[in-house]
Enzyme design. Sequence first.
Site, PDB file in Angstrom:
ATOM      1  N   ASP A 171       2.975  12.353 -10.272  1.00  0.00           N
ATOM      2  CA  ASP A 171       3.044  11.478  -9.096  1.00  0.00           C
ATOM      3  C   ASP A 171       4.327  11.715  -8.296  1.00  0.00           C
ATOM      4  O   ASP A 171       4.312  11.674  -7.063  1.00  0.00           O
ATOM      5  CB  ASP A 171       2.992   9.989  -9.504  1.00  0.00           C
ATOM      6  CG  ASP A 171       1.579   9.531  -9.837  1.00  0.00           C
ATOM      7  OD1 ASP A 171       0.618  10.163  -9.360  1.00  0.00           O
ATOM      8  OD2 ASP A 171       1.441   8.538 -10.584  1.00  0.00           O
ATOM      9  N   GLY A 190       7.389  -2.454  -4.075  1.00  0.00           N
ATOM     10  CA  GLY A 190       6.695  -2.428  -5.363  1.00  0.00           C
ATOM     11  C   GLY A 190       7.598  -1.881  -6.441  1.00  0.00           C
ATOM     12  O   GLY A 190       8.562  -1.143  -6.156  1.00  0.00           O
ATOM     13  N   GLY A 225       6.034  -1.060  -9.761  1.00  0.00           N
ATOM     14  CA  GLY A 225       5.126  -0.681 -10.850  1.00  0.00           C
ATOM     15  C   GLY A 225       5.191   0.813 -11.138  1.00  0.00           C
ATOM     16  O   GLY A 225       6.215   1.463 -10.886  1.00  0.00           O
ATOM     17  N   LYS A 273      -1.283   4.425 -17.539  1.00  0.00           N
ATOM     18  CA  LYS A 273      -0.178   5.393 -17.433  1.00  0.00           C
ATOM     19  C   LYS A 273       0.968   5.119 -18.410  1.00  0.00           C
ATOM     20  O   LYS A 273       1.590   6.050 -18.901  1.00  0.00           O
ATOM     21  CB  LYS A 273       0.359   5.418 -15.997  1.00  0.00           C
ATOM     22  CG  LYS A 273      -0.642   6.003 -14.998  1.00  0.00           C
ATOM     23  CD  LYS A 273      -0.033   6.090 -13.604  1.00  0.00           C
ATOM     24  CE  LYS A 273      -1.082   6.485 -12.591  1.00  0.00           C
ATOM     25  NZ  LYS A 273      -0.549   6.610 -11.235  1.00  0.00           N
TER      26      LYS A 273
HETATM   27  P1  NDP Z   1       1.039  -1.102 -10.817  1.00  0.00           P
HETATM   28  O1  NDP Z   1       0.072  -2.182 -11.137  1.00  0.00           O
HETATM   29  O2  NDP Z   1       1.795  -0.425 -11.900  1.00  0.00           O
HETATM   30  O3  NDP Z   1       2.172  -1.679  -9.791  1.00  0.00           O
HETATM   31  C1  NDP Z   1       1.832  -2.407  -8.650  1.00  0.00           C
HETATM   32  C2  NDP Z   1       3.080  -3.006  -8.007  1.00  0.00           C
HETATM   33  O4  NDP Z   1       2.676  -3.691  -6.829  1.00  0.00           O
HETATM   34  C3  NDP Z   1       3.809  -4.006  -8.879  1.00  0.00           C
HETATM   35  O5  NDP Z   1       5.180  -3.970  -8.555  1.00  0.00           O
HETATM   36  C4  NDP Z   1       3.191  -5.326  -8.411  1.00  0.00           C
HETATM   37  O6  NDP Z   1       3.996  -6.448  -8.615  1.00  0.00           O
HETATM   38  C5  NDP Z   1       3.095  -5.058  -6.933  1.00  0.00           C
HETATM   39  N1  NDP Z   1       2.120  -5.916  -6.268  1.00  0.00           N
HETATM   40  C6  NDP Z   1       0.811  -6.058  -6.570  1.00  0.00           C
HETATM   41  N2  NDP Z   1       0.240  -6.916  -5.705  1.00  0.00           N
HETATM   42  C7  NDP Z   1       1.219  -7.335  -4.847  1.00  0.00           C
HETATM   43  C8  NDP Z   1       1.255  -8.236  -3.756  1.00  0.00           C
HETATM   44  N3  NDP Z   1       0.163  -8.870  -3.341  1.00  0.00           N
HETATM   45  N4  NDP Z   1       2.431  -8.422  -3.103  1.00  0.00           N
HETATM   46  C9  NDP Z   1       3.545  -7.768  -3.490  1.00  0.00           C
HETATM   47  N5  NDP Z   1       3.574  -6.906  -4.535  1.00  0.00           N
HETATM   48  C10 NDP Z   1       2.417  -6.691  -5.198  1.00  0.00           C
HETATM   49  O7  NDP Z   1       0.214  -0.057  -9.955  1.00  0.00           O
HETATM   50  P2  NDP Z   1       0.623   1.468  -9.603  1.00  0.00           P
HETATM   51  O8  NDP Z   1       2.065   1.491  -9.304  1.00  0.00           O
HETATM   52  O9  NDP Z   1       0.084   2.393 -10.610  1.00  0.00           O
HETATM   53  O10 NDP Z   1      -0.214   1.677  -8.275  1.00  0.00           O
HETATM   54  C11 NDP Z   1       0.151   1.035  -7.067  1.00  0.00           C
HETATM   55  C12 NDP Z   1      -0.632   1.657  -5.931  1.00  0.00           C
HETATM   56  O11 NDP Z   1      -0.201   2.994  -5.755  1.00  0.00           O
HETATM   57  C13 NDP Z   1      -2.131   1.729  -6.230  1.00  0.00           C
HETATM   58  O12 NDP Z   1      -2.780   0.872  -5.357  1.00  0.00           O
HETATM   59  C14 NDP Z   1      -2.558   3.138  -5.897  1.00  0.00           C
HETATM   60  O13 NDP Z   1      -3.463   3.084  -4.800  1.00  0.00           O
HETATM   61  C15 NDP Z   1      -1.294   3.800  -5.402  1.00  0.00           C
HETATM   62  N6  NDP Z   1      -1.145   5.129  -6.016  1.00  0.00           N
HETATM   63  C16 NDP Z   1      -1.467   6.199  -5.234  1.00  0.00           C
HETATM   64  C17 NDP Z   1      -1.322   7.478  -5.709  1.00  0.00           C
HETATM   65  C18 NDP Z   1      -1.677   8.611  -4.813  1.00  0.00           C
HETATM   66  O14 NDP Z   1      -1.717   9.744  -5.294  1.00  0.00           O
HETATM   67  N7  NDP Z   1      -1.911   8.386  -3.543  1.00  0.00           N
HETATM   68  C19 NDP Z   1      -0.821   7.759  -7.062  1.00  0.00           C
HETATM   69  C20 NDP Z   1      -0.507   6.545  -7.807  1.00  0.00           C
HETATM   70  C21 NDP Z   1      -0.680   5.297  -7.283  1.00  0.00           C
HETATM   71  P3  NDP Z   1       3.868  -7.327  -9.975  1.00  0.00           P
HETATM   72  O15 NDP Z   1       4.536  -6.531 -11.045  1.00  0.00           O
HETATM   73  O16 NDP Z   1       4.579  -8.588  -9.630  1.00  0.00           O
HETATM   74  O17 NDP Z   1       2.396  -7.509 -10.231  1.00  0.00           O
END
Ligand code: NDP
Length: 305
Positions: free
Chosen positions: A120, A145, A147, A84
């Site tokens: 999104d 989160g 991300g 993305k």
């Molecule tokens: P990214 O990888 O960009 O971001 C993930 C975030 O989660 C980061 O802040 C990361 O922290 C954090 N994170 C990951 N693992 C952990 C953990 N164990 N404990 C705490 N924080 C954690 O992913 P996206 O934002 O693109 O996607 C995130 C989720 O959103 C996906 O799983 C997806 O299923 C969902 N999603 C759903 C959509 C829908 O239409 N339903 C659309 C888009 C996303 P760090 O930076 O420290 O790694």
Amino acid sequence: MKEIYRLSDLRSWKKSAKQPVRLGVFGDPVAHSLSPQMQNAALKQSKIDMQYGRFQVASGELSEAVELCRKHDFVGLNLTVPHKVAALELVDDLDPEARQIGAVNTIAIRDGRLVGFNTDSAGFARALRSEFSIDLRDLRVLLLGAGGAARAIAAQCARAQSERLAIAARDVEKAEALVNTVRGSFTGPRVLGPVARLEAVPWSESALRSQLEHTDLVVNATPIGLQPNDAEVLPVTLLQPHLFVFDTVYAAHPTRLVKNAREAGARAIDGLPMLLQQGARAFEIWFQGEAPIEVMRQALESASR
Ligand code: NDP
């Protein structure tokens, strides 16, 4: 149509006369994506003679894969993890919302030009309205989160002028960086009580517990819950009946967080309604007409069973 296409397929692409693939989702991994079932149901219902495919594309392959889609006369693409942010640099034109969020999840190919969008944030807001009948403007939000998905959700909270927004991340500096991108929208002292209107929060049980006293809506925008053996997103003891819980994860239907929240008396939804609404918005962008949302919803429900 193949279950999963790869870059090698795009390199030797042959147009099928019958229902050609001219749309698709790029991701790594991509096998779990439910977008093909949802979008193909919409295309069939709308009598559009095209198919939507699933493309396994690694980070280093994105640029070539997108260029090949342009060459092969594709209509549009969706992008999921990890593409993305990288896609920002690949498009010719960028919708202002995608620029503000800093991520592209939808590309429309118009007259040979690649136009980048982010659906999104609209998907999140529409899902909130359709499932909970509530508006972000009235809510104190705790976002878990920082991300890509969290960026789109924080931008939507900013646009809607939410009552308050707290962002928790395991790396609190990332939460602070995201807070800084929306600071301009949270200047007034709207919220009553001993809490800031906008703040970054460390990911600890005690910090989350005190935030939840000043929260109406909790959003999980981390991937926790995607894998069956993942830890709890929030300890069960933190889940309270007054909360609305929105889990963006849709790996299980319902997810463990949603199940726990409902058991605690809270109202909760998983990520399927957001997937539906962001997909409907993408369909509207590609075809500049209404998306057949009920057919898309049914396709998603049966694919996720
Ligand atoms: P990214 O990888 O960009 O971001 C993930 C975030 O989660 C980061 O802040 C990361 O922290 C954090 N994170 C990951 N693992 C952990 C953990 N164990 N404990 C705490 N924080 C954690 O992913 P996206 O934002 O693109 O996607 C995130 C989720 O959103 C996906 O799983 C997806 O299923 C969902 N999603 C759903 C959509 C829908 O239409 N339903 C659309 C888009 C996303 P760090 O930076 O420290 O790694």
